[in-house]
Write an enzyme that holds these catalytic residues in place. Sequence first.
Site, PDB file in Angstrom:
ATOM      1  N   PRO A 179       0.848  -1.205   0.000  1.00 44.24           N
ATOM      2  CA  PRO A 179       0.000   0.000   0.000  1.00 44.24           C
ATOM      3  C   PRO A 179       0.876   1.245   0.000  1.00 44.24           C
ATOM      4  O   PRO A 179       1.480   1.595   1.010  1.00 44.24           O
ATOM      5  CB  PRO A 179      -0.805  -0.138   1.300  1.00 44.24           C
ATOM      6  CG  PRO A 179       0.042  -1.001   2.186  1.00 44.24           C
ATOM      7  CD  PRO A 179       0.839  -1.907   1.304  1.00 44.24           C
TER       8      PRO A 179
ATOM      9  N   ASP B 277       5.842   2.649   2.131  1.00 41.77           N
ATOM     10  CA  ASP B 277       5.057   1.456   2.421  1.00 41.77           C
ATOM     11  C   ASP B 277       4.256   1.750   3.691  1.00 41.77           C
ATOM     12  O   ASP B 277       4.809   1.807   4.784  1.00 41.77           O
ATOM     13  CB  ASP B 277       6.003   0.264   2.637  1.00 41.77           C
ATOM     14  CG  ASP B 277       5.258  -1.048   2.895  1.00 41.77           C
ATOM     15  OD1 ASP B 277       4.047  -1.005   3.197  1.00 41.77           O
ATOM     16  OD2 ASP B 277       5.899  -2.111   2.807  1.00 41.77           O
ATOM     17  N   HIS B 278       2.939   1.924   3.535  1.00 45.74           N
ATOM     18  CA  HIS B 278       2.111   2.358   4.660  1.00 45.74           C
ATOM     19  C   HIS B 278       1.955   1.277   5.728  1.00 45.74           C
ATOM     20  O   HIS B 278       1.483   1.548   6.833  1.00 45.74           O
ATOM     21  CB  HIS B 278       0.739   2.801   4.150  1.00 45.74           C
ATOM     22  CG  HIS B 278       0.188   3.996   4.881  1.00 45.74           C
ATOM     23  ND1 HIS B 278       0.693   4.448   6.082  1.00 45.74           N
ATOM     24  CD2 HIS B 278      -0.841   4.835   4.572  1.00 45.74           C
ATOM     25  CE1 HIS B 278       0.008   5.503   6.487  1.00 45.74           C
ATOM     26  NE2 HIS B 278      -0.925   5.770   5.594  1.00 45.74           N
ATOM     27  N   ARG B 279       2.344   0.037   5.425  1.00 45.72           N
ATOM     28  CA  ARG B 279       2.329  -1.010   6.442  1.00 45.72           C
ATOM     29  C   ARG B 279       3.438  -0.786   7.461  1.00 45.72           C
ATOM     30  O   ARG B 279       3.326  -1.207   8.626  1.00 45.72           O
ATOM     31  CB  ARG B 279       2.522  -2.386   5.788  1.00 45.72           C
ATOM     32  CG  ARG B 279       1.461  -2.784   4.779  1.00 45.72           C
ATOM     33  CD  ARG B 279       1.860  -4.045   4.041  1.00 45.72           C
ATOM     34  NE  ARG B 279       3.141  -3.887   3.357  1.00 45.72           N
ATOM     35  CZ  ARG B 279       3.762  -4.868   2.695  1.00 45.72           C
ATOM     36  NH1 ARG B 279       3.202  -6.069   2.620  1.00 45.72           N
ATOM     37  NH2 ARG B 279       4.921  -4.654   2.109  1.00 45.72           N
TER      38      ARG B 279
END
Length: 420
Positions: free
Chosen positions: A218, A392-394
Amino acid sequence: MPIEIKMPALSPTMEEGTLAKWLVKVGDKVSSGDIMAEIETDKATMEFEAVDEGTIVAITVPEGSEGVKVGAVIATLASDDEDAATSAPKAAAPAPKAEAAPALASAPAVAASPAPMAAAAKAADGDRVVASPLAKRIASQLGVDLGKVAGSGPNGRIVKADVEGAKGGAATPAPAVAAPAAAAAPAPDFGIPYEAEKLNNVRKTIARRLTEAKQTIPHIYLTVDVRLDALLKLRGELNKALEPQGVKLSVNDLMIKALAKALEIVPKCNVSFAGDELRKFTRSDISVAVAAPSGLITPIIVDAGAKSVSQISKEMSALAAKAREGKLQPHEYQGGTASLSNLGMFGIKQFDAVINPPQAMILAVGAGEQRPYVVDGALSVATVMSATGSFDHRAIDGADGAALMQAFKQLVELPLGLLA
């Protein structure tokens, strides 16, 4: 007993390769460490060294063969105490070239997971590590413990590529991409004339990795405008001072340094998402996108935050030249904690880059251009560049990504901090 020479795994992700060129022929004598062939992997063209001594009695895979599986027998060697005539295989037919799949006819089958590399080679009579002399010498130079290295040579022998791969720290293959739900329909050509160009191994890898990145990561994008005037002035002064040393700094060299320093200031962005854990790196290794004839590749400036800008410039020039020649070694492009992609030289104002897994961020740098800019409450003209971070939004929250972009902007606009 004849020795089978097998297609080596020259990178952790390699499942097959192209035997680009033989540098030996039947009847030639070889010694351990001699270069026998050039093999095109999924990353670059690499040299393959001999690990045993003897005479080449058969070449079973001709040069130019594509799709040669790792572990396939490519030649046979007779040791010096054997009769070469009796050692040659009785029916050594050349392996045919892999047939090209019909262009765009269907989605390629998902490759099987690469076979695990052999455990570190041990002799039958004890715990001695079996490695080629060249591998031992390189291991000594790089400080690699051969007892912890998996060998891909005959009978698990450790070769040069294994040592360099271990030093690069990228021994875990990337997870396989899930199989597509259905085969893709052929793309219509609408009767338009075209030429079909078969993808090389590098381009196939780029396609697979970027598809994986966009499907599984994401992305969040954050953009800042950065004033370059002070940095350009400093660059000019540094280049005058460094001229006697033959060093000429590019803007990109300074951007590499600025990103590395920003990651040290905001360590929450110097991370990698790894399933059920978050890896927090204590060093800033910057992968730099370079356009090579075979496709994009990302050589690495290791520990860029601790290096001077002149050292970064020298290393980057050498790595870029090797990348264009397809001569990068695995430890020179595997790894990295963050990436930098600069398209400013093409006049690109701003773009969003795709994250290079398993990294968690990439910085996309556009062109510096004259723009209206407010300085101290007054409208003026300044040299301004747009920079976009893809995160990387994780692994990275928006606020932490914003803090990194803010730190990068401050370092570029007050560039003396790059020399500290």
